[in-house]
Write an enzyme that holds these catalytic residues in place. Structure first.
Site, PDB file in Angstrom:
ATOM      1  N   HIS A  35       0.829  -1.208   0.000  1.00 20.08           N
ATOM      2  CA  HIS A  35       0.000   0.000   0.000  1.00 20.08           C
ATOM      3  C   HIS A  35       0.863   1.257   0.000  1.00 20.08           C
ATOM      4  CE1 HIS A  35      -3.298  -2.712   1.126  1.00 20.08           C
ATOM      5  NE2 HIS A  35      -4.107  -1.744   0.715  1.00 20.08           N
TER       6      HIS A  35
ATOM      7  N   LYS B  73      -0.733   5.017   4.515  1.00 19.98           N
ATOM      8  CA  LYS B  73      -1.679   4.120   5.197  1.00 19.98           C
ATOM      9  C   LYS B  73      -1.166   3.872   6.609  1.00 19.98           C
ATOM     10  CE  LYS B  73      -3.974  -0.371   4.740  1.00 19.98           C
ATOM     11  NZ  LYS B  73      -5.305   0.131   5.081  1.00 19.98           N
TER      12      LYS B  73
END
Ligand code: NAP
Length: 266
Positions: A155, A159
């Protein structure tokens, strides 16, 4: 039929802005409110590059729920505040669609109880991309034949929770799909702490966080003389929007908690 009135919480964030654009593009949905910790007083259409929509960003969710009387709140905020947002929404008698990750199984139990008590629907999905839902299904199917598996989830670097909600949900489905235990592994000599990843329900999970990424996952099965890799890539946040819009349309019709988009797409 009346339009579904939608309030977006976290409307100025990366996902929230995408949701605003997707909602205003639907004839049967009406954007009635935008809430965020940042951007208070700004025109949400301007924030999203759409021009004036006549809706200013508010900071206080409870006040916005009273003022805008939405049918559904869509929440893409942060794992740190999502429980408070959900409680405020359900207690106001409003249905919810939640994409924010980081909810624990205890949180989900509490949400389910509250939703049933209020007679309202809430849809929580760790991943609203159809391809990711299929990846999870295929992984559950493959786990029946290949119990040894590890997950690599990748990701963007902003995040805050790890592992991803998608990785946790995938590990749960793999555990449900296995008919044999994974092979016993030698005790690892981990020369760097964490090198072998975290373990959940018998599956190792490795979390990568890098600029340039959006949301990606590989599920790698290993067996004698072969491996099987199932990979999904969200290349753009618009990939989540068909799933979010589907959930917004379904949420007013249900009572209690629905967890995962897969429950909605058959
Ligand atoms: P983001 O860009 O940081 O957006 C979150 C926004 O919500 C920010 O503007 C943030 O403000 C605001 N916010 C924080 N607390 C709030 C509160 N209590 N009330 C109102 N607004 C609040 O994050 P993102 O990339 O959009 O991701 C949001 C969440 O969605 C994350 O948990 C992410 O993992 C998840 N996600 C889920 C899916 C899915 O398919 N389910 C897909 C992608 C992302 P500040 O910046 O001031 O904190």
């Amino acid at each position: 039929m009346d339009n579904i009135r939608v309030l977006v919480n976290g409307a100025c964030g990366r996902m929230g802005r995408e949701v605003v654009k997707a909602v205003v593009a639907q004839a049967d949905l009406e954007l009635v409110g935008a809430v965020d910790k940042v951007g208070q007083g700004q025109e949400i259409g301007q924030v999203c590059g759409l021009g004036d929509l006549g809706i200013t960003v508010e900071r206080d969710l409870a006040a916005a729920l009273r003022n805008t009387t939405p049918t559904v709140v869509v929440d893409f905020t942060t794992p740190l505040t999502v429980m408070d947002n959900i409680k405020a929404t359900l207690e106001a008698g409003v249905a919810a669609v939640v994409g924010t990750t980081g909810l624990t199984s205890e949180n989900l139990e509490e949400i389910a109880e509250l939703a049933v008590g209020m007679g309202k629907g809430i849809i929580v999905a760790p991943n609203f991309a159809l391809g990711a839902v299929l990846m999870m299904r295929f992984a559950q199917e493959a786990a029946r034949y290949f119990p040894d598996v590890e997950i690599i989830e990748l990701h963007h670097d902003r995040k805050i929770d790890a592992p991803s909600g998608t990785a946790l949900k995938t590990a749960e489905l793999i555990a449900a799909g296995r008919v044999a235990e994974p092979g016993t592994k030698p005790a690892p000599l981990e020369k760097i702490n964490g090198a072998r990843g975290g373990e959940y329900l018998g599956t190792k999970i490795h979390s990568l966080r890098l600029p340039g990424l959006i949301a990606h996952q590989e599920v790698i099965f290993g067996a004698q003389g072969q491996t099987l890799t199932i990979r999904h890539d969200s290349l753009d946040r618009s990939s989540f929007m068909p799933g979010v819009i589907l959930a917004v349309r379904k949420a007013p019709e249900i009572k209690g908690l629905v967890y995962g988009l897969d429950a909605l797409i058959d």
